[in-house]
Design a protein around this motif. Structure first.
Motif, PDB file in Angstrom:
ATOM      1  N   PRO A 155     -20.408 -19.428  14.051  1.00  0.00           N
ATOM      2  CA  PRO A 155     -19.693 -20.467  14.773  1.00  0.00           C
ATOM      3  C   PRO A 155     -20.167 -21.949  14.560  1.00  0.00           C
ATOM      4  CG  PRO A 155     -20.274 -19.716  15.968  1.00  0.00           C
ATOM      5  CD  PRO A 155     -20.238 -18.630  15.100  1.00  0.00           C
ATOM      6  N   THR A 156     -19.583 -22.959  14.015  1.00  0.00           N
ATOM      7  CA  THR A 156     -19.779 -24.327  15.021  1.00  0.00           C
ATOM      8  C   THR A 156     -20.212 -24.651  15.984  1.00  0.00           C
ATOM      9  OG1 THR A 156     -17.213 -25.623  15.239  1.00  0.00           O
ATOM     10  CG2 THR A 156     -17.593 -24.930  13.084  1.00  0.00           C
ATOM     11  N   ARG A 157     -20.721 -26.016  16.479  1.00  0.00           N
ATOM     12  CA  ARG A 157     -21.648 -25.868  17.470  1.00  0.00           C
ATOM     13  C   ARG A 157     -19.624 -25.952  19.084  1.00  0.00           C
ATOM     14  NH1 ARG A 157     -26.582 -27.982  19.421  1.00  0.00           N
ATOM     15  NH2 ARG A 157     -25.422 -29.392  21.325  1.00  0.00           N
TER      16      ARG A 157
ATOM     17  N   ASN B 145     -17.046 -24.028  23.202  1.00  0.00           N
ATOM     18  CA  ASN B 145     -16.021 -23.467  24.171  1.00  0.00           C
ATOM     19  C   ASN B 145     -15.882 -22.153  24.468  1.00  0.00           C
ATOM     20  OD1 ASN B 145     -14.623 -26.383  23.505  1.00  0.00           O
ATOM     21  ND2 ASN B 145     -13.869 -25.415  21.207  1.00  0.00           N
ATOM     22  N   TYR B 146     -16.353 -21.566  23.499  1.00  0.00           N
ATOM     23  CA  TYR B 146     -16.635 -19.901  23.775  1.00  0.00           C
ATOM     24  C   TYR B 146     -17.608 -19.880  25.053  1.00  0.00           C
ATOM     25  CZ  TYR B 146     -14.696 -19.291  18.903  1.00  0.00           C
ATOM     26  OH  TYR B 146     -13.556 -18.869  18.530  1.00  0.00           O
ATOM     27  N   THR B 147     -18.549 -20.659  25.059  1.00  0.00           N
ATOM     28  CA  THR B 147     -19.767 -19.183  26.615  1.00  0.00           C
ATOM     29  C   THR B 147     -18.706 -20.720  27.362  1.00  0.00           C
ATOM     30  OG1 THR B 147     -21.129 -20.520  24.245  1.00  0.00           O
ATOM     31  CG2 THR B 147     -21.791 -21.105  27.167  1.00  0.00           C
ATOM     32  N   LEU B 148     -18.217 -22.139  27.767  1.00  0.00           N
ATOM     33  CA  LEU B 148     -17.501 -22.481  28.778  1.00  0.00           C
ATOM     34  C   LEU B 148     -16.289 -21.398  29.338  1.00  0.00           C
ATOM     35  CD1 LEU B 148     -17.449 -25.989  27.841  1.00  0.00           C
ATOM     36  CD2 LEU B 148     -18.437 -24.820  30.299  1.00  0.00           C
TER      37      LEU B 148
ATOM     38  N   PHE C 140     -14.466 -17.045  32.934  1.00  0.00           N
ATOM     39  CA  PHE C 140     -13.473 -15.774  33.011  1.00  0.00           C
ATOM     40  C   PHE C 140     -14.362 -14.703  34.082  1.00  0.00           C
ATOM     41  CE2 PHE C 140     -13.524 -11.489  31.771  1.00  0.00           C
ATOM     42  CZ  PHE C 140     -12.516 -10.819  32.350  1.00  0.00           C
ATOM     43  N   LEU C 141     -16.165 -15.659  33.971  1.00  0.00           N
ATOM     44  CA  LEU C 141     -16.330 -14.023  34.943  1.00  0.00           C
ATOM     45  C   LEU C 141     -16.691 -14.889  35.977  1.00  0.00           C
ATOM     46  CD1 LEU C 141     -19.708 -14.374  32.290  1.00  0.00           C
ATOM     47  CD2 LEU C 141     -18.623 -12.220  33.259  1.00  0.00           C
ATOM     48  N   ALA C 142     -16.723 -16.014  36.593  1.00  0.00           N
ATOM     49  CA  ALA C 142     -15.782 -16.853  37.631  1.00  0.00           C
ATOM     50  C   ALA C 142     -15.461 -15.771  38.697  1.00  0.00           C
ATOM     51  CB  ALA C 142     -16.753 -18.327  37.632  1.00  0.00           C
TER      52      ALA C 142
END
Length: 83
Positions: free
Chosen positions: A44-46, A51-54, A59-61
């Motif tokens: 994946p690009t930066r 975006n995936y990390t956020l 979702f976890l929150a």
């Protein structure tokens, strides 16, 4: 999966040699196949990674908030019942 005939014949002959070969030939074939698959990986690009990390953190929150709320509800229900 579409494979060109030259690639298929190379793969077929390599697998045939490994099947008729010994233990180490099979290990070498496995390593070659792993390397071939790793070359196909699209990283994946930066921006995509951010975006995936956020999205994962949000979702976890939300899941954590749901579980905490459910836990508090169960604690109050048990306190009310057994008072």
């Amino acid at each position: 999966m579409i494979v060109s005939t030259s690639t298929a014949s190379k793969r077929g002959s390599a697998e045939g040699k490994a099947a008729s070969g010994g233990f180490f030939a099979k290990i070498i074939l496995f390593i070659r196949q792993v390397i071939d698959e790793l070359r196909k990986v699209v990283r994946p690009t930066r921006d995509e990674l951010v975006n995936y990390t956020l999205a994962l953190i949000v979702f976890l929150a939300l899941i954590m908030a749901f579980v905490v709320g459910l836990d508090q509800l169960i604690v109050r229900l048990i306190s009310w019942v057994f008072g």
